[in-house]
Motif scaffolding. Structure first.
Motif, PDB file in Angstrom:
ATOM      1  N   ILE A  59       0.710  -1.321   0.034  1.00 46.23           N
ATOM      2  CA  ILE A  59      -0.086   0.131   0.017  1.00 46.23           C
ATOM      3  C   ILE A  59       0.884   1.218   0.003  1.00 46.23           C
ATOM      4  O   ILE A  59       1.663   1.447   1.006  1.00 46.23           O
ATOM      5  N   PRO A  60       0.805   2.133  -0.991  1.00 42.48           N
ATOM      6  CA  PRO A  60       1.855   3.339  -0.915  1.00 42.48           C
ATOM      7  C   PRO A  60       1.407   4.091   0.132  1.00 42.48           C
ATOM      8  O   PRO A  60       0.039   4.270   0.623  1.00 42.48           O
ATOM      9  N   LEU A  61       2.219   4.825   0.852  1.00 42.20           N
ATOM     10  CA  LEU A  61       2.255   5.751   1.983  1.00 42.20           C
ATOM     11  C   LEU A  61       2.659   7.109   1.359  1.00 42.20           C
ATOM     12  O   LEU A  61       3.554   7.122   0.595  1.00 42.20           O
ATOM     13  N   PRO A  62       2.339   8.313   1.882  1.00 39.62           N
ATOM     14  CA  PRO A  62       2.604   9.594   1.690  1.00 39.62           C
ATOM     15  C   PRO A  62       4.238   9.643   1.860  1.00 39.62           C
ATOM     16  O   PRO A  62       4.790   9.343   3.137  1.00 39.62           O
ATOM     17  N   SER A  63       4.956   9.925   0.851  1.00 39.21           N
ATOM     18  CA  SER A  63       6.469   9.969   0.923  1.00 39.21           C
ATOM     19  C   SER A  63       7.275  11.243   0.654  1.00 39.21           C
ATOM     20  O   SER A  63       8.321  11.400   1.118  1.00 39.21           O
ATOM     21  N   LEU A  64       6.617  12.060   0.378  1.00 34.09           N
ATOM     22  CA  LEU A  64       6.991  13.505   0.015  1.00 34.09           C
ATOM     23  C   LEU A  64       7.017  14.539   1.043  1.00 34.09           C
ATOM     24  O   LEU A  64       5.902  14.575   1.667  1.00 34.09           O
ATOM     25  N   ARG A  65       7.909  15.119   1.334  1.00 27.35           N
ATOM     26  CA  ARG A  65       7.838  16.376   2.339  1.00 27.35           C
ATOM     27  C   ARG A  65       8.441  17.532   1.529  1.00 27.35           C
ATOM     28  O   ARG A  65       9.545  17.650   1.114  1.00 27.35           O
ATOM     29  N   GLU A  66       7.655  18.255   0.986  1.00 30.67           N
ATOM     30  CA  GLU A  66       7.864  19.564   0.455  1.00 30.67           C
ATOM     31  C   GLU A  66       7.085  20.788   1.101  1.00 30.67           C
ATOM     32  O   GLU A  66       6.108  20.788   1.396  1.00 30.67           O
ATOM     33  N   ASP A  67       8.202  21.463   1.914  1.00 30.06           N
ATOM     34  CA  ASP A  67       7.594  22.377   2.796  1.00 30.06           C
ATOM     35  C   ASP A  67       6.688  23.613   2.462  1.00 30.06           C
ATOM     36  O   ASP A  67       5.952  24.246   3.157  1.00 30.06           O
ATOM     37  N   GLU A  68       6.520  23.625   1.062  1.00 33.86           N
ATOM     38  CA  GLU A  68       5.836  24.588   0.325  1.00 33.86           C
ATOM     39  C   GLU A  68       4.265  24.032   0.262  1.00 33.86           C
ATOM     40  O   GLU A  68       3.362  24.832   0.156  1.00 33.86           O
ATOM     41  N   TRP A  69       4.266  22.719   0.173  1.00 32.68           N
ATOM     42  CA  TRP A  69       2.658  22.469  -0.300  1.00 32.68           C
ATOM     43  C   TRP A  69       2.556  21.064   0.363  1.00 32.68           C
ATOM     44  O   TRP A  69       1.148  20.638   0.497  1.00 32.68           O
ATOM     45  N   ILE A  70       3.229  20.057   0.959  1.00 32.33           N
ATOM     46  CA  ILE A  70       3.050  18.903   1.238  1.00 32.33           C
ATOM     47  C   ILE A  70       3.686  18.343   2.570  1.00 32.33           C
ATOM     48  O   ILE A  70       4.894  18.445   2.465  1.00 32.33           O
ATOM     49  N   LYS A  71       2.901  17.917   3.469  1.00 32.82           N
ATOM     50  CA  LYS A  71       3.859  17.489   4.670  1.00 32.82           C
ATOM     51  C   LYS A  71       3.175  16.170   5.324  1.00 32.82           C
ATOM     52  O   LYS A  71       1.902  16.177   5.909  1.00 32.82           O
ATOM     53  N   PRO A  72       3.781  14.913   5.015  1.00 28.91           N
ATOM     54  CA  PRO A  72       3.159  13.582   5.440  1.00 28.91           C
ATOM     55  C   PRO A  72       3.175  13.607   6.907  1.00 28.91           C
ATOM     56  O   PRO A  72       4.272  14.231   7.923  1.00 28.91           O
ATOM     57  N   GLY A  73       2.162  12.858   7.793  1.00 32.10           N
ATOM     58  CA  GLY A  73       2.319  12.884   8.962  1.00 32.10           C
ATOM     59  C   GLY A  73       2.276  11.173   9.543  1.00 32.10           C
ATOM     60  O   GLY A  73       3.018  10.561   8.889  1.00 32.10           O
ATOM     61  N   ALA A 308       1.313  26.176 -11.122  1.00 33.27           N
ATOM     62  CA  ALA A 308       0.475  26.172  -9.803  1.00 33.27           C
ATOM     63  C   ALA A 308      -0.348  24.873  -9.560  1.00 33.27           C
ATOM     64  O   ALA A 308      -0.552  24.174 -10.682  1.00 33.27           O
ATOM     65  N   TRP A 309      -0.621  24.277  -8.452  1.00 30.82           N
ATOM     66  CA  TRP A 309      -1.720  23.493  -8.106  1.00 30.82           C
ATOM     67  C   TRP A 309      -2.449  23.633  -7.038  1.00 30.82           C
ATOM     68  O   TRP A 309      -2.400  24.433  -6.029  1.00 30.82           O
ATOM     69  N   GLU A 310      -3.854  23.258  -7.102  1.00 29.00           N
ATOM     70  CA  GLU A 310      -4.653  23.317  -5.910  1.00 29.00           C
ATOM     71  C   GLU A 310      -4.295  22.123  -4.865  1.00 29.00           C
ATOM     72  O   GLU A 310      -3.881  20.988  -5.163  1.00 29.00           O
ATOM     73  N   GLY A 311      -4.418  22.531  -3.522  1.00 25.72           N
ATOM     74  CA  GLY A 311      -4.128  21.549  -2.419  1.00 25.72           C
ATOM     75  C   GLY A 311      -4.926  20.760  -1.980  1.00 25.72           C
ATOM     76  O   GLY A 311      -5.239  20.540  -0.854  1.00 25.72           O
ATOM     77  N   ASN A 312      -5.757  20.118  -3.112  1.00 22.08           N
ATOM     78  CA  ASN A 312      -6.775  19.123  -2.663  1.00 22.08           C
ATOM     79  C   ASN A 312      -6.384  17.697  -3.384  1.00 22.08           C
ATOM     80  O   ASN A 312      -7.097  16.652  -3.519  1.00 22.08           O
ATOM     81  N   TRP A 313      -4.849  17.317  -3.363  1.00 22.80           N
ATOM     82  CA  TRP A 313      -4.363  16.381  -4.065  1.00 22.80           C
ATOM     83  C   TRP A 313      -3.237  15.753  -3.094  1.00 22.80           C
ATOM     84  O   TRP A 313      -2.403  16.638  -2.803  1.00 22.80           O
ATOM     85  N   LEU A 314      -3.118  14.490  -2.960  1.00 25.61           N
ATOM     86  CA  LEU A 314      -2.103  13.911  -2.171  1.00 25.61           C
ATOM     87  C   LEU A 314      -1.148  13.454  -3.104  1.00 25.61           C
ATOM     88  O   LEU A 314      -1.617  12.632  -3.937  1.00 25.61           O
ATOM     89  N   GLY A 315       0.156  13.769  -2.973  1.00 22.30           N
ATOM     90  CA  GLY A 315       1.274  12.998  -3.710  1.00 22.30           C
ATOM     91  C   GLY A 315       2.004  12.028  -2.886  1.00 22.30           C
ATOM     92  O   GLY A 315       2.611  12.291  -1.840  1.00 22.30           O
ATOM     93  N   TYR A 316       2.111  10.773  -3.506  1.00 21.09           N
ATOM     94  CA  TYR A 316       2.568   9.648  -2.700  1.00 21.09           C
ATOM     95  C   TYR A 316       3.931   9.619  -2.926  1.00 21.09           C
ATOM     96  O   TYR A 316       4.838   9.581  -2.073  1.00 21.09           O
ATOM     97  N   ASN A 317       4.612   9.659  -4.091  1.00 23.99           N
ATOM     98  CA  ASN A 317       5.811   9.418  -4.489  1.00 23.99           C
ATOM     99  C   ASN A 317       6.085   9.642  -5.997  1.00 23.99           C
ATOM    100  O   ASN A 317       5.382   9.955  -6.806  1.00 23.99           O
ATOM    101  N   VAL A 318       7.409   9.431  -6.447  1.00 26.34           N
ATOM    102  CA  VAL A 318       7.894   9.833  -7.626  1.00 26.34           C
ATOM    103  C   VAL A 318       8.566   8.592  -8.441  1.00 26.34           C
ATOM    104  O   VAL A 318       9.521   8.750  -9.175  1.00 26.34           O
ATOM    105  N   ALA A 319       8.581   7.327  -7.953  1.00 23.51           N
ATOM    106  CA  ALA A 319       8.955   6.213  -8.357  1.00 23.51           C
ATOM    107  C   ALA A 319       8.631   5.556  -9.474  1.00 23.51           C
ATOM    108  O   ALA A 319       7.483   5.735  -9.921  1.00 23.51           O
ATOM    109  N   HIS A 320       9.617   5.174 -10.237  1.00 23.21           N
ATOM    110  CA  HIS A 320       9.447   4.422 -11.525  1.00 23.21           C
ATOM    111  C   HIS A 320       9.899   3.021 -11.657  1.00 23.21           C
ATOM    112  O   HIS A 320      11.256   2.627 -10.643  1.00 23.21           O
TER     113      HIS A 320
END
Length: 365
Positions: A59-73, A308-320
């Protein structure tokens, strides 16, 4: 369908036509994400498997921490698995929960809850600032080809045509964004979010698909001309506060709300939000549907979604090209839950063989 010759010769002309001026008409449908208050969310992912042999799941977990727009908990889970372990991919940093069930378990199940914070983002592309340089390792990583995203041959040829006459990474990236918006289309028949097989798209000239196809195309094109870029694989978690029905979750059940976005690295600006696939989604799906390119809502989205993006979207990861831990199977990207029974990877898009539910809730103090 367009053939390769027609596709390539549209290049600079299409990019110029799709430049994104600030037109007064777009004010009729404002879409202007700006950094503001943070919003806290929780996403619950539940898997219920019908096992006839050894079962395991990822199960993917929130993995990105970008202080401008997403903080995983915090992540937590409940399961009847014999083992549950958070695993981090060493190449991309993608995190996932890997659960293994005992042989003979007739009803394997797991429910994962992830908390995170989001807010709108928007980069000021009018002025450069003293942004720390991208590390050499990250520059190399986000310029390299992947199995489905080559950066040579027809990919590089297409990108160079699209950016003809443009100098500097910002102008070239914007021109390629315009080319993708002008030459692709959202294909409602595509399963899930698509596969991201850029080479096949360009070889056939069929530039239809969904976000994993169209944004992968953009990432491959800009990488091919030396601009670092990455796909971020995630899921929509809330409605759009700008009133775009096509750009938000329709209910608390977000099982089919997966969406990936694209970022580009520009020296002097840092990571810059882009999403040409969502422009095509607005064209096709925003009510009443099948909108013209000069529709004010399309124009507003096209302008905003470069930067720009709207903050109604969770980014999990950037993996390929991720090999699933404890398995022989590999996935092109990790945006959906994955499961395996008796060594066979289940189809994550077939509810008859793989049952899971994802729900989202906004948390209040």
């Amino acid at each position: 369908m367009i053939n390769r010759r027609d596709m390539l010769k549209t290049g600079a002309a299409a990019a110029a036509a799709l430049a994104v001026p600030r037109l007064a008409a777009a004010q009729d449908a404002p879409f202007a994400p700006k950094p503001g208050a943070w919003r806290d969310f929780s996403v619950a992912t539940r898997l219920d498997l019908s096992a006839n042999g050894k079962a395991q799941a990822w199960i993917p977990l929130p993995s990105l921490r970008e202080d401008e727009w997403i903080k995983p908990g915090k992540n937590s889970w409940e399961t009847n698995a014999v083992s549950a372990e958070v695993v981090r991919d060493p190449k991309y940093g993608a995190e996932l929960l890997h659960v293994v069930f005992k042989d003979g378990e007739t009803a394997p199940s797991v429910e994962v809850r992830s908390q995170f914070s989001l807010r709108d983002r928007a980069e000021d592309l009018g002025t450069k600032s003293a942004v720390p340089a991208l590390s050499a390792a990250d520059r190399k990583l986000y310029l390299e080809a992947t199995e489905l995203m080559p950066t040579d041959g027809i990919v590089k040829e297409t990108a160079e045509k699209a950016a003809t006459g443009k100098a500097g990474d910002l102008d070239r990236a914007r021109a390629i964004y315009g080319w993708v918006v002008a030459n692709t289309f959202r294909d409602a028949r595509t399963r899930g979010c698509g596969t991201g097989d850029v080479a096949s798209m360009l070889r056939t000239g069929n530039l239809g698909g969904k976000c994993a196809d169209l944004n992968a195309l953009y990432v491959a094109l800009v990488r091919s001309v030396g601009i670092p870029a990455r796909d971020i694989y995630g899921i929509r978690v809330a409605p759009s506060k700008f009133g775009y029905k096509s750009l938000g979750a329709g209910s608390e059940v977000i099982t089919k709300a997966q969406h990936c976005r694209a970022e580009i690295w520009l020296d002097g600006y840092g990571w810059v939000a882009t999403d040409p696939a969502d422009v095509r989604k607005v064209v096709l799906e925003e009510p009443p549907g099948n909108n013209a390119a000069d529709n004010p809502r399309v124009m507003a989205a096209r302008q905003a979604l470069f930067g720009a993006w709207e903050g109604n979207w969770l980014g999990y990861n950037v993996a390929h090209d991720l090999v699933l831990p404890g398995s022989k199977h590999k996935v092109g990207f990790l945006m959906y839950p994955q499961a395996e029974v008796a060594g066979a990877l289940l189809d994550c898009l077939d509810p008859n063989t793989f049952k899971y539910t994802i729900k989202s809730a906004e948390l209040t103090a």
